[in-house]
Write a protein that holds these residues in place. Structure first.
Motif, PDB file in Angstrom:
ATOM      1  N   GLY A   9       0.434  13.007 -12.810  1.00  0.00           N
ATOM      2  CA  GLY A   9       0.090  11.925 -13.749  1.00  0.00           C
ATOM      3  C   GLY A   9      -0.995  11.040 -13.158  1.00  0.00           C
ATOM      4  N   GLY A  10      -1.135   9.833 -13.703  1.00  0.00           N
ATOM      5  CA  GLY A  10      -2.167   8.906 -13.216  1.00  0.00           C
ATOM      6  C   GLY A  10      -1.842   8.422 -11.808  1.00  0.00           C
ATOM      7  N   ASP A  11      -2.854   8.106 -11.032  1.00  0.00           N
ATOM      8  CA  ASP A  11      -2.586   7.632  -9.673  1.00  0.00           C
ATOM      9  C   ASP A  11      -2.148   6.168  -9.692  1.00  0.00           C
ATOM     10  OD1 ASP A  11      -5.002   6.396 -10.279  1.00  0.00           O
ATOM     11  OD2 ASP A  11      -5.651   6.397  -8.198  1.00  0.00           O
ATOM     12  N   CYS A  12      -1.672   5.690  -8.565  1.00  0.00           N
ATOM     13  CA  CYS A  12      -1.386   4.258  -8.424  1.00  0.00           C
ATOM     14  C   CYS A  12      -1.274   3.928  -6.936  1.00  0.00           C
ATOM     15  CB  CYS A  12      -0.143   3.840  -9.208  1.00  0.00           C
ATOM     16  SG  CYS A  12       1.406   4.088  -8.389  1.00  0.00           S
ATOM     17  N   PRO A  13      -1.494   2.680  -6.559  1.00  0.00           N
ATOM     18  CA  PRO A  13      -1.416   2.332  -5.138  1.00  0.00           C
ATOM     19  C   PRO A  13      -0.004   2.534  -4.600  1.00  0.00           C
ATOM     20  CG  PRO A  13      -2.480   0.591  -6.424  1.00  0.00           C
ATOM     21  CD  PRO A  13      -1.855   1.522  -7.405  1.00  0.00           C
ATOM     22  N   GLY A  14       0.103   3.192  -3.456  1.00  0.00           N
ATOM     23  CA  GLY A  14       1.412   3.418  -2.840  1.00  0.00           C
ATOM     24  C   GLY A  14       1.817   4.882  -2.799  1.00  0.00           C
ATOM     25  N   LEU A  15       1.085   5.752  -3.500  1.00  0.00           N
ATOM     26  CA  LEU A  15       1.450   7.177  -3.506  1.00  0.00           C
ATOM     27  C   LEU A  15       1.427   7.742  -2.088  1.00  0.00           C
ATOM     28  CD1 LEU A  15      -0.567   8.401  -6.630  1.00  0.00           C
ATOM     29  CD2 LEU A  15       1.918   8.385  -6.409  1.00  0.00           C
ATOM     30  N   ASN A  16       0.382   7.384  -1.337  1.00  0.00           N
ATOM     31  CA  ASN A  16       0.277   7.929   0.031  1.00  0.00           C
ATOM     32  C   ASN A  16       1.388   7.402   0.939  1.00  0.00           C
ATOM     33  OD1 ASN A  16      -1.978   9.547  -0.427  1.00  0.00           O
ATOM     34  ND2 ASN A  16      -3.307   7.735  -0.339  1.00  0.00           N
ATOM     35  N   ALA A  17       1.830   6.182   0.661  1.00  0.00           N
ATOM     36  CA  ALA A  17       2.928   5.623   1.470  1.00  0.00           C
ATOM     37  C   ALA A  17       4.215   6.421   1.237  1.00  0.00           C
ATOM     38  CB  ALA A  17       3.127   4.148   1.132  1.00  0.00           C
ATOM     39  N   VAL A  18       4.436   6.900  -0.004  1.00  0.00           N
ATOM     40  CA  VAL A  18       5.626   7.729  -0.287  1.00  0.00           C
ATOM     41  C   VAL A  18       5.487   9.080   0.419  1.00  0.00           C
ATOM     42  CG1 VAL A  18       7.035   8.847  -2.060  1.00  0.00           C
ATOM     43  CG2 VAL A  18       5.920   6.684  -2.580  1.00  0.00           C
ATOM     44  N   ILE A  19       4.298   9.685   0.285  1.00  0.00           N
ATOM     45  CA  ILE A  19       4.063  11.006   0.905  1.00  0.00           C
ATOM     46  C   ILE A  19       4.292  10.900   2.420  1.00  0.00           C
ATOM     47  CG2 ILE A  19       2.297  12.766   1.377  1.00  0.00           C
ATOM     48  CD1 ILE A  19       0.931  11.754  -1.309  1.00  0.00           C
ATOM     49  N   ARG A  20       3.718   9.841   3.004  1.00  0.00           N
ATOM     50  CA  ARG A  20       3.822   9.634   4.461  1.00  0.00           C
ATOM     51  C   ARG A  20       5.282   9.467   4.888  1.00  0.00           C
ATOM     52  NH1 ARG A  20       4.214   4.641   7.005  1.00  0.00           N
ATOM     53  NH2 ARG A  20       3.472   4.496   9.167  1.00  0.00           N
ATOM     54  N   GLN A  61      -2.137   2.582   4.030  1.00  0.00           N
ATOM     55  CA  GLN A  61      -2.952   1.555   3.370  1.00  0.00           C
ATOM     56  C   GLN A  61      -3.917   2.129   2.326  1.00  0.00           C
ATOM     57  OE1 GLN A  61      -3.470   2.895   6.215  1.00  0.00           O
ATOM     58  NE2 GLN A  61      -5.623   2.961   6.749  1.00  0.00           N
ATOM     59  N   LEU A  62      -3.910   3.466   2.169  1.00  0.00           N
ATOM     60  CA  LEU A  62      -4.886   4.075   1.251  1.00  0.00           C
ATOM     61  C   LEU A  62      -4.371   4.138  -0.181  1.00  0.00           C
ATOM     62  CD1 LEU A  62      -6.160   7.223   3.234  1.00  0.00           C
ATOM     63  CD2 LEU A  62      -7.254   4.972   3.034  1.00  0.00           C
ATOM     64  N   GLY A  63      -5.211   3.706  -1.134  1.00  0.00           N
ATOM     65  CA  GLY A  63      -4.875   3.878  -2.550  1.00  0.00           C
ATOM     66  C   GLY A  63      -5.059   5.340  -2.924  1.00  0.00           C
ATOM     67  N   GLY A  64      -4.851   5.674  -4.203  1.00  0.00           N
ATOM     68  CA  GLY A  64      -5.021   7.061  -4.656  1.00  0.00           C
ATOM     69  C   GLY A  64      -3.990   7.976  -4.036  1.00  0.00           C
ATOM     70  N   THR A  65      -4.305   9.273  -3.969  1.00  0.00           N
ATOM     71  CA  THR A  65      -3.359  10.233  -3.386  1.00  0.00           C
ATOM     72  C   THR A  65      -4.099  11.319  -2.606  1.00  0.00           C
ATOM     73  OG1 THR A  65      -1.871  12.092  -3.924  1.00  0.00           O
ATOM     74  CG2 THR A  65      -3.195  11.228  -5.755  1.00  0.00           C
ATOM     75  N   THR A 284      -0.324  -3.461  -1.917  1.00  0.00           N
ATOM     76  CA  THR A 284       0.181  -4.683  -1.274  1.00  0.00           C
ATOM     77  C   THR A 284       1.266  -4.304  -0.259  1.00  0.00           C
ATOM     78  OG1 THR A 284       1.874  -4.896  -2.969  1.00  0.00           O
ATOM     79  CG2 THR A 284      -0.165  -6.131  -3.338  1.00  0.00           C
ATOM     80  N   ALA A 285       1.607  -5.255   0.595  1.00  0.00           N
ATOM     81  CA  ALA A 285       2.675  -5.015   1.582  1.00  0.00           C
ATOM     82  C   ALA A 285       3.980  -4.663   0.871  1.00  0.00           C
ATOM     83  CB  ALA A 285       2.853  -6.254   2.456  1.00  0.00           C
ATOM     84  N   TYR A 286       4.262  -5.365  -0.247  1.00  0.00           N
ATOM     85  CA  TYR A 286       5.502  -5.098  -0.991  1.00  0.00           C
ATOM     86  C   TYR A 286       5.530  -3.648  -1.475  1.00  0.00           C
ATOM     87  CZ  TYR A 286       9.089  -5.103  -4.559  1.00  0.00           C
ATOM     88  OH  TYR A 286      10.200  -4.777  -5.293  1.00  0.00           O
ATOM     89  N   ASP A 287       4.413  -3.196  -2.048  1.00  0.00           N
ATOM     90  CA  ASP A 287       4.378  -1.818  -2.557  1.00  0.00           C
ATOM     91  C   ASP A 287       4.480  -0.800  -1.424  1.00  0.00           C
ATOM     92  OD1 ASP A 287       4.492  -2.017  -5.278  1.00  0.00           O
ATOM     93  OD2 ASP A 287       2.323  -2.172  -5.563  1.00  0.00           O
ATOM     94  N   THR A 292       7.656   3.229   0.837  1.00  0.00           N
ATOM     95  CA  THR A 292       8.216   3.820   2.058  1.00  0.00           C
ATOM     96  C   THR A 292       9.719   4.073   1.881  1.00  0.00           C
ATOM     97  OG1 THR A 292       6.528   2.792   3.428  1.00  0.00           O
ATOM     98  CG2 THR A 292       8.580   3.404   4.540  1.00  0.00           C
ATOM     99  N   GLU A 293      10.403   3.096   1.296  1.00  0.00           N
ATOM    100  CA  GLU A 293      11.851   3.280   1.061  1.00  0.00           C
ATOM    101  C   GLU A 293      12.107   4.427   0.095  1.00  0.00           C
ATOM    102  OE1 GLU A 293      14.905   0.227   1.013  1.00  0.00           O
ATOM    103  OE2 GLU A 293      13.273  -1.210   0.822  1.00  0.00           O
ATOM    104  N   TYR A 294      11.275   4.489  -0.959  1.00  0.00           N
ATOM    105  CA  TYR A 294      11.407   5.591  -1.935  1.00  0.00           C
ATOM    106  C   TYR A 294      11.205   6.940  -1.247  1.00  0.00           C
ATOM    107  CZ  TYR A 294      11.310   2.931  -6.407  1.00  0.00           C
ATOM    108  OH  TYR A 294      11.602   2.146  -7.480  1.00  0.00           O
ATOM    109  N   GLY A 295      10.186   7.014  -0.391  1.00  0.00           N
ATOM    110  CA  GLY A 295       9.873   8.280   0.287  1.00  0.00           C
ATOM    111  C   GLY A 295      11.018   8.728   1.179  1.00  0.00           C
ATOM    112  N   ILE A 296      11.565   7.769   1.909  1.00  0.00           N
ATOM    113  CA  ILE A 296      12.662   8.125   2.814  1.00  0.00           C
ATOM    114  C   ILE A 296      13.901   8.548   2.018  1.00  0.00           C
ATOM    115  CG2 ILE A 296      14.301   7.135   4.502  1.00  0.00           C
ATOM    116  CD1 ILE A 296      11.823   5.781   5.790  1.00  0.00           C
TER     117      ILE A 296
END
Ligand code: F6P
Length: 345
Positions: A9-20, A61-65, A284-287, A292-296
């Protein structure tokens, strides 16, 4: 265990944080995370990339995916489901973590329930309109970007005694508009969930100006309709063409509202459309924390063999809920409108 991870789907900030986060948790526990490129298309076409420590390092810290995304739907593509099923079996995937919005979550659920594919979902979108979770990651960043814009509009509005309209995204919900309006100290807000006529909004602006405030900031959600006291309602579209999901392409309500308000209030009015600026860039730091919590949590579900589940925020906890909890669009909590209204007029 071999676990595929994809963004759809569409990208959003935080995708890379979940993947990581999902990758690091899997790697730490001795498993193999694999990136599936361009959403479910990468699974169907077996287009993969490794997700080792090196690949996910420096991405929080990277937006996109880093995996790219697409709206590929195996249920709509020729032999799509067969391709996905055989890829999972032949490549030996024990679980597939799909990070996406409402459509992706529905697809992910169907692949599990109807096709027996071991899927797990993670909800994302700047719109915050996914049911089953209190907040999606990406939303906080979009609101922050909108608030930065409102702060800047304030100084120029004040200098020129103008009405400033800010059009934000959100599809058919007013989450971004309402949160940005409250946090930015806006003087009015128009959202899809509540009919507010041009006449009512114009009256509220006139009242404010009569009290000696010579400027006003109005936030409008792209999905809001232009409504009139006569009962006439108009949805403004960017184009007649629909998007890849069959949704109307929204956009333009800001300009239409601006014309109406300038005419009815007599105050000079300017319009800013925030567009994809609110979807890109650094989370943002919150996202980052939420993602990160979602990814784990998603990695833990994969390791525990709990498929057909989604990581979700309930209150302050990230928990596991059935993918069947995602049912339709989550409209805005109108309690926030009451808060916003305290400062209008
Ligand atoms: O769902 C996220 C979103 O940015 C919406 O707020 C917006 O209506 C839509 O996607 C825009 O989609 P596109 O990137 O296809 O123009």
């Amino acid at each position: 265990m071999k676990v595929g991870i994809l963004t759809a789907g569409g990208d959003c900030p935080g995708l890379n944080a979940v993947i990581r986060a999902a990758s690091r948790k899997l790697l730490n526990d001795g498993h193999e995370p694999v990136g599936l490129l361009r959403g479910f298309e990468g699974l169907a076409d077996r287009d993969f990339m490794p997700l080792g420590r090196r690949e996910v390092a420096g991405t929080i810290q990277l937006g996109g995916t880093i995996l790219s995304t697409s709206s590929y739907n195996p249920f709509r593509e020729p032999n799509g489901v067969e391709k996905v099923k055989s890829a999972v079996a032949d490549e030996g995937f024990d679980a597939i973590i799909a990070i996406g919005g409402e459509h992706t979550m529905m697809m992910t659920r169907r692949l599990h329930e109807d096709e027996g594919i071991p899927t797990i979902g993670v909800p994302k979108t700047i719109d915050n309109d996914v049911t089953g979770t209190d907040f999606t990651f990406g939303f906080n960043t979009a609101v922050q970007t909108a608030v930065f814009a409102i702060d800047r509009l304030h100084t120029t509005a004040q200098s020129h005694n103008r009405v400033m309209i800010l059009e934000v995204m959100g599809r058919n919900t007013g989450w971004i508009a309402l949160f940005a309006a409250i946090a930015g100290g806006a003087d009015g807000v128009l959202i899809p969930e509540v009919d507010l006529t041009v006449e009512e909004l114009s009256e509220s602006i006139k009242q404010r100006h009569a009290k000696g405030f010579n400027f006003s900031i109005i936030v409008v959600a792209e999905g809001a309709e232009l409504a009139f006291a006569s009962g006439e309602k108009r949805q403004v579209l960017a184009t007649e063409a629909t998007d890849q999901y069959g949704y109307p392409r929204l956009g333009g309500i800001g300009a239409a509202l601006g014309e109406e308000l300038e005419r009815s209030t007599g105050f000079e009015t300017r319009v800013t459309v925030l567009g994809h600026v609110q979807r890109g860039g650094t989370p943002t730091a919150y996202d980052r924390l939420l993602a990160t919590e979602y990814g784990i949590k998603a990695a833990e579900l994969a390791i525990a063999g709990e498929h057909g589940r989604m990581a979700a925020l309930r209150g302050t906890q990230v928990v596991s809920v059935p993918l069947s909890d995602v049912t339709g669009v989550k409209t805005v909590d109108l309690h926030y409108l009451e808060i916003a209204r305290t400062f209008f007029g």
